[in-house]
Design an enzyme around this catalytic site. Structure first.
Site, PDB file in Angstrom:
ATOM      1  N   ASP A   1       1.003  -1.276  -0.106  1.00  0.00           N
ATOM      2  CA  ASP A   1      -0.335  -0.063  -0.347  1.00  0.00           C
ATOM      3  C   ASP A   1       1.194   0.817  -0.044  1.00  0.00           C
ATOM      4  OD1 ASP A   1      -2.236   1.661  -0.189  1.00  0.00           O
ATOM      5  OD2 ASP A   1      -2.527   0.854   1.747  1.00  0.00           O
TER       6      ASP A   1
ATOM      7  N   ASP B   1      -3.239   2.778  -5.588  1.00  0.00           N
ATOM      8  CA  ASP B   1      -2.913   2.642  -4.743  1.00  0.00           C
ATOM      9  C   ASP B   1      -2.304   1.249  -3.570  1.00  0.00           C
ATOM     10  OD1 ASP B   1      -4.781   2.784  -2.903  1.00  0.00           O
ATOM     11  OD2 ASP B   1      -3.882   5.006  -2.568  1.00  0.00           O
ATOM     12  N   GLU B   2      -2.379   0.060  -4.666  1.00  0.00           N
ATOM     13  CA  GLU B   2      -2.499  -1.241  -3.518  1.00  0.00           C
ATOM     14  C   GLU B   2      -2.633  -2.179  -4.549  1.00  0.00           C
ATOM     15  OE1 GLU B   2      -5.339  -1.494  -0.618  1.00  0.00           O
ATOM     16  OE2 GLU B   2      -6.819  -1.008  -1.249  1.00  0.00           O
TER      17      GLU B   2
END
Length: 406
Positions: free
Chosen positions: A27, A121-122
């Site tokens: 993350d 974003d992860e």
């Protein structure tokens, strides 16, 4: 579970046993705000909010300094500025966020093809098959963090566990810029002291229902009879929470295999006209693609060549194999055959790439009664062994070695 401001950060010791923690959750830390700060380093130690400065807007993102004032994503901007009047508000730039997201996901893909992107974003990564090329899960996690920071300037947090649920929780505890490994045998010791709100699917309503039963920690949920949970929150939710509280999560990292590929490409600083150099680059890329396939236990049936010319026009050519392969020499020969049809006199190439598509599990695929690539496969696996011990570049094809000018 986490206060989101990094105050409860927990990371693993270097000696942790990570052999069972082959699922990673990665993350990026305060992603939108961190991207903005790349161009505004003077604001790194100041509270920064990403969003529109208007009465009705909400916070898109906040850096960790702002979070310590109680500012969080999705909070009304007016409330955020009351809590932190000194915050610097920056307008969001979605195109930049996508650019960096694509770059980071490409880094993940260089480690393993088994990447399940959850958002901008992860992502989850299954690194069980990457051990031979890159090392243990903790080593891979550290490699990812170093590479992402070196290539983008951004930091990320990594959780490693035997299940996706615990890996995601671990990455949250590791923030910011940390690595937390939860061995399988320590799963319950990690989970049970945490608040019930840390369980996936527990929002305010479900949390209130659990509180009415006197359940405050995940361990309390685990020790509650299933029938009692189901009566309180519903049959399906009760069973899911009960399983998660005992660390049971059978989900694997899933990718759309038919739409995914393993590939490498390079953009040259200056246009290349030397056909021999382009063929040499194809060989290097084919070997790299094959190594990643073998490291992940995959094979592929379709070899795709990609060329981008000086005028930015792009062409691709694909060749489908009778048998799936993970052999670099076979991949190179197919890519070279496609290249031969495009390598006209005076060709000026800006980008060249090779990828393998139509992926499948490597066990038994492409290995018929007579395997014409058997010798090459044995040799390349021997190179994998040397690479794992001595690093990349220890053994390379002779055609990739530059002549000694001394």
């Amino acid at each position: 579970m986490s206060r989101q401001d990094g105050s409860d950060r927990t990371v693993s010791a270097a000696s942790v046993d990570d052999s069972t923690a082959t699922l990673l959750h990665v993350d990026l830390d305060a992603f939108f705000a961190s991207v903005e700060l790349l161009d505004r380093p003077e604001l790194v130690d100041k509270p920064v909010i990403v969003g529109h400065r208007s009465g009705r807007s909400v916070v898109t993102a906040a850096n960790y300094v702002a979070r310590r004032y109680g500012v969080n994503s999705a909070m009304p901007m007016a409330l955020a500025l009351r809590r932190c009047p000194s915050a610097v508000v920056l307008e969001p730039q979605m195109s930049r966020y996508k650019h960096f997201s694509d770059q980071v996901m490409g880094i993940f893909g260089d480690i393993t093809p088994l990447v399940e992107q959850l958002g901008i974003d992860e992502a989850f990564l299954d690194v069980a098959g990457a051990r031979r090329l890159h090392g243990s899960p903790a080593v891979v996690g550290a490699l990812i963090r170093r590479t992402v920071e070196a290539e983008t300037g951004l930091t990320c947090s990594v959780g490693a566990a035997s299940t996706k649920f615990v890996a995601k929780m671990a990455s949250g505890r590791a923030k910011p810029n940390g690595l937390l490994v939860i061995p399988a045998e320590e799963t319950l010791a990690f989970l049970h002291p945490l608040p019930v709100g840390a369980l996936w699917g527990v929002g305010q309503t479900t949390e209130a229902s659990l509180f009415r039963l006197g359940l405050r920690q995940i361990g309390d949920v685990a020790r509650t009879p299933l029938a009692v949970l189901q009566k309180a929150v519903g049959e399906a939710s009760g069973r899911k929470l009960h399983d998660l509280a005992w660390g049971r999560d059978p989900r694997t990292v899933t990718t759309e295999r038919e739409e995914k590929s393993v590939g490498h490409e390079v953009t040259f600083e200056h246009d290349v006209t030397d056909v021999a150099r382009l063929r040499s680059e194809l060989l290097r890329q084919a070997d790299a693609v094959a190594a990643r396939l073998r490291g992940a236990g995959l094979v592929g049936r379709c070899v795709v060549l990609k060329l981008r010319y000086a005028d930015f026009s792009t062409v691709t050519r694909s060749r489908t194999l009778a048998e799936a392969t993970d052999v670099g020499r076979r991949i190179y020969e197919e890519a070279a055959a496609s290249f031969a049809t495009l390598a006209a006199s005076g060709i000026r190439v800006r980008l060249i790439g090779v990828r393998v598509e139509q992926l499948g599990d490597g066990d038994g695929q492409g290995l018929g009664l007579w395997d014409p690539d058997d010798d090459w496969r044995g040799a390349e696996r021997a190179v994998d062994t040397v690479t794992a011990r001595f690093g990349r570049g220890a053994v390379r094809p002779a055609s990739l070695l530059k002549p000694d000018k001394g």
